[in-house]
Design an enzyme around this catalytic site. Structure first.
Site, PDB file in Angstrom:
ATOM      1  N   PHE A   1     -11.769  -2.644   6.337  1.00  0.00           N
ATOM      2  CA  PHE A   1     -11.206  -3.929   5.912  1.00  0.00           C
ATOM      3  C   PHE A   1     -11.671  -5.048   6.870  1.00  0.00           C
ATOM      4  O   PHE A   1     -11.806  -4.808   8.069  1.00  0.00           O
ATOM      5  CB  PHE A   1      -9.668  -3.819   5.921  1.00  0.00           C
ATOM      6  CG  PHE A   1      -8.983  -4.974   5.274  1.00  0.00           C
ATOM      7  CD1 PHE A   1      -8.892  -5.066   3.897  1.00  0.00           C
ATOM      8  CD2 PHE A   1      -8.424  -5.985   6.037  1.00  0.00           C
ATOM      9  CE1 PHE A   1      -8.255  -6.138   3.288  1.00  0.00           C
ATOM     10  CE2 PHE A   1      -7.785  -7.061   5.441  1.00  0.00           C
ATOM     11  CZ  PHE A   1      -7.708  -7.143   4.065  1.00  0.00           C
TER      12      PHE A   1
ATOM     13  N   ASP B   1      -5.382   2.367  10.999  1.00  0.00           N
ATOM     14  CA  ASP B   1      -4.831   1.338  10.125  1.00  0.00           C
ATOM     15  C   ASP B   1      -4.198   2.077   8.942  1.00  0.00           C
ATOM     16  O   ASP B   1      -4.889   2.766   8.189  1.00  0.00           O
ATOM     17  CB  ASP B   1      -5.965   0.408   9.659  1.00  0.00           C
ATOM     18  CG  ASP B   1      -5.472  -0.699   8.734  1.00  0.00           C
ATOM     19  OD1 ASP B   1      -4.460  -0.495   8.044  1.00  0.00           O
ATOM     20  OD2 ASP B   1      -6.137  -1.748   8.674  1.00  0.00           O
TER      21      ASP B   1
ATOM     22  N   TYR C   1       4.163  -4.959   3.181  1.00  0.00           N
ATOM     23  CA  TYR C   1       4.343  -5.645   1.891  1.00  0.00           C
ATOM     24  C   TYR C   1       3.679  -4.922   0.723  1.00  0.00           C
ATOM     25  O   TYR C   1       3.730  -5.392  -0.402  1.00  0.00           O
ATOM     26  CB  TYR C   1       3.847  -7.101   1.961  1.00  0.00           C
ATOM     27  CG  TYR C   1       2.503  -7.289   2.646  1.00  0.00           C
ATOM     28  CD1 TYR C   1       1.327  -6.952   2.007  1.00  0.00           C
ATOM     29  CD2 TYR C   1       2.426  -7.818   3.930  1.00  0.00           C
ATOM     30  CE1 TYR C   1       0.107  -7.112   2.627  1.00  0.00           C
ATOM     31  CE2 TYR C   1       1.206  -7.990   4.569  1.00  0.00           C
ATOM     32  CZ  TYR C   1       0.056  -7.642   3.918  1.00  0.00           C
ATOM     33  OH  TYR C   1      -1.160  -7.799   4.536  1.00  0.00           O
ATOM     34  N   LYS C   2       3.049  -3.762   0.997  1.00  0.00           N
ATOM     35  CA  LYS C   2       2.425  -3.010  -0.100  1.00  0.00           C
ATOM     36  C   LYS C   2       3.442  -1.967  -0.594  1.00  0.00           C
ATOM     37  O   LYS C   2       4.374  -2.311  -1.302  1.00  0.00           O
ATOM     38  CB  LYS C   2       1.129  -2.373   0.384  1.00  0.00           C
ATOM     39  CG  LYS C   2       0.093  -3.386   0.900  1.00  0.00           C
ATOM     40  CD  LYS C   2      -1.169  -2.673   1.331  1.00  0.00           C
ATOM     41  CE  LYS C   2      -2.114  -3.564   2.126  1.00  0.00           C
ATOM     42  NZ  LYS C   2      -2.711  -4.640   1.341  1.00  0.00           N
TER      43      LYS C   2
ATOM     44  N   ARG D   1      -9.160  -2.485  -8.589  1.00  0.00           N
ATOM     45  CA  ARG D   1      -8.257  -1.436  -8.090  1.00  0.00           C
ATOM     46  C   ARG D   1      -7.041  -1.337  -9.007  1.00  0.00           C
ATOM     47  O   ARG D   1      -6.439  -2.348  -9.361  1.00  0.00           O
ATOM     48  CB  ARG D   1      -7.766  -1.770  -6.674  1.00  0.00           C
ATOM     49  CG  ARG D   1      -8.848  -1.830  -5.643  1.00  0.00           C
ATOM     50  CD  ARG D   1      -8.269  -1.955  -4.241  1.00  0.00           C
ATOM     51  NE  ARG D   1      -7.363  -3.083  -4.080  1.00  0.00           N
ATOM     52  CZ  ARG D   1      -6.912  -3.512  -2.910  1.00  0.00           C
ATOM     53  NH1 ARG D   1      -7.269  -2.896  -1.798  1.00  0.00           N
ATOM     54  NH2 ARG D   1      -6.105  -4.542  -2.830  1.00  0.00           N
TER      55      ARG D   1
HETATM   56  C1  PLP Z   1      -6.435  -2.129   5.254  1.00  0.00           C
HETATM   57  C2  PLP Z   1      -5.891  -3.443   5.684  1.00  0.00           C
HETATM   58  N1  PLP Z   1      -5.898  -3.753   6.986  1.00  0.00           N
HETATM   59  C3  PLP Z   1      -5.415  -4.940   7.421  1.00  0.00           C
HETATM   60  C4  PLP Z   1      -4.903  -5.875   6.542  1.00  0.00           C
HETATM   61  C5  PLP Z   1      -4.452  -7.191   7.069  1.00  0.00           C
HETATM   62  O1  PLP Z   1      -3.073  -7.325   7.078  1.00  0.00           O
HETATM   63  P1  PLP Z   1      -2.400  -8.721   7.474  1.00  0.00           P
HETATM   64  O2  PLP Z   1      -2.913  -9.751   6.522  1.00  0.00           O
HETATM   65  O3  PLP Z   1      -0.938  -8.470   7.286  1.00  0.00           O
HETATM   66  O4  PLP Z   1      -2.754  -9.039   8.863  1.00  0.00           O
HETATM   67  C6  PLP Z   1      -4.851  -5.576   5.171  1.00  0.00           C
HETATM   68  C7  PLP Z   1      -4.297  -6.537   4.199  1.00  0.00           C
HETATM   69  O5  PLP Z   1      -4.290  -6.363   3.018  1.00  0.00           O
HETATM   70  C8  PLP Z   1      -5.376  -4.335   4.730  1.00  0.00           C
HETATM   71  O6  PLP Z   1      -5.381  -4.005   3.437  1.00  0.00           O
END
Ligand code: PLP
Length: 408
Positions: free
Chosen positions: A128, A207, A232-233, A381
């Site tokens: 990500f 992560d 939040y997911k 997705r």
């Molecule tokens: C795999 C992954 N890592 C990190 C993040 C980033 O999270 P945040 O925006 O809460 O910092 C996300 C956000 O969707 C994500 O899907």
């Protein structure tokens, strides 16, 4: 398995042991199919009530007294509950704070600081954006080198031991990996890869954004060093709700994180001239806790705890299996393919399909009340949240997709 029919979907919904949980969420008739809970989960009813209570009573009547009456302890209390229900973490190792992005910076900085002689950070190119950007930022601030695993190598089966092993060595300080690949949904072998990282003398940073609340996680048993993830997911804590940090107990003593704030100080009201860090996981906090967000995490975690992560995973596997089967069968010769693994043991909670014009297909589905998630450049997705998603929604969404790309 034959192609599931609408009646099959209805029968699965009727027999679903988690079906009653859907009533615990605020759900409207529109959209007709919401397959984006892996971006933003639905709101639990209990969260609405809890936040009203927080505003009307704890804030409005108790005002600042509420900090001492409990608010200040929430980051660790809810962290422990999340640890128990979702992460497989004993108390004292998890805290709720900030965003995943900020938390990753904090833990990676701390992780790299554990072995100053080691100068390399490892991450895959397909990870990500936040993870890649933070790895580069920490490398540049500490003068470290990034060893990239090329995206071409992980396209087939995500990050495997065979792919990771040659990147590890005496110079490796830390490895950053996602347990579930945010695009393809590949589920990495977290215990196996953690053991491999340890064999090289390095530390693991996981992560868990796309696995927390969808996949059983056993951080303590796997010996994971550090982990971060969002709420939040699959934890349904709402837009921008705070994230979590896990630090294995054995690392808590030596921890030096890069954003020391008054809330991670040993005595926060001493206003001490020099920073002295709090003992334990509280040392990973920085500023004032986001109380409204943390109570929302608490309610989301309560629902996962009540349903049980194994039951959630069982339904997740059934939902993704149905989505995978339908997508392979009804998208057929349309030029669209399934990018996620067909084998459920290496698949997380979403199924990704890819094909031409994915962005405009996503928009056309939205016009029909079917919400899915476009990911650049050609992926859609299908995010399946076991506490709220019905088999009927999956059937409706995949057939709507087929209508749009193949025609009725
Ligand atoms: C795999 C992954 N890592 C990190 C993040 C980033 O999270 P945040 O925006 O809460 O910092 C996300 C956000 O969707 C994500 O899907």
């Amino acid at each position: 398995m034959s192609t599931p029919t609408r009646d099959d979907a209805a029968a699965l919904d009727a027999a679903d042991p988690l079906a009653a949980f859907r009533e615990r969420f605020v759900i409207h008739d529109d959209p007709v199919a919401y397959l984006d809970g892996n971006s933003l989960g639905r709101p639990p009813r209990a969260t609405v009530e809890r936040i009203h209570h927080l505003l009307d009573v704890e804030w409005a009547t108790q005002l600042i007294r509420s900090w001492e009456a409990g608010w200040m302890d929430l980051p660790e209390q809810v962290g422990d509950r999340l640890g128990a229900a979702v992460l497989g973490a004993a108390p004292g190792q998890t805290v709720i704070a900030d965003s995943t992005t900020v938390n990753l910076f904090k833990v990676l900085h701390a992780a790299a600081g554990l072995s100053p002689g080691r100068r390399e950070l490892v991450i895959d190119e397909a990870n990500f954006p936040t993870d890649r950007y933070i790895v580069e930022a920490v490398a540049s601030s500490l003068g470290l080198v990034v060893r990239w695993i090329p995206a071409t190598e992980t396209a087939e089966a995500g990050v495997t031991a065979e792919i990771l092993a040659p990147r590890l060595g005496p110079g490796t300080a830390a490895v950053v990996l996602s347990q579930v690949d945010y695009r393809t949904g590949y589920l990495a072998d977290l215990p196996g890869l953690t053991a491999l990282i340890h064999a090289a003398g390095a530390v693991s940073v996981w992560d868990l954004c796309h696995s927390a609340g969808a996949v059983p996680i056993d951080l303590d048993r796997a010996g994971v060093d550090f982990a971060v993830g969002c709420s939040y997911k699959y934890l349904n804590a709402g837009p921008g709700a705070p994230a979590f940090i896990y630090v294995a107990e054995r690392h808590l003593g030596a921890l030096a994180q890069p954003i020391p704030g008054w809330c991670s100080a040993a005595d926060i009201f001493a206003m001490a001239p020099v920073y002295e860090r709090a003992a334990g996981i509280r040392a990973m906090l920085s500023g004032t806790p986001n109380v409204i967000g943390i109570v929302a995490v608490d309610e989301g975690v309560n629902l996962v705890a009540e349903a049980g992560i194994d039951a959630i995973r069982a339904k997740s596997v059934a939902l993704t299996t149905m989505a995978d089967r339908l997508a392979r069968d009804v998208l057929g010769l349309s030029g669209w393919t399934v990018a996620s693994p067909g084998e459920p043991t290496v698949r997380g909670g979403h199924v990704t399909v890819r094909g031409p014009g994915a962005a405009s297909v996503t928009a056309r589905l939205a016009e029909r009340g079917v919400i899915v998630d476009f990911r650049h450049p050609d992926m859609i997705r299908l995010g399946l949240s076991p506490l709220t998603t019905t088999y009927g929604e999956v059937w409706t969404a995949v057939h709507a997709l087929a209508d749009v790309v193949v025609g009725p």
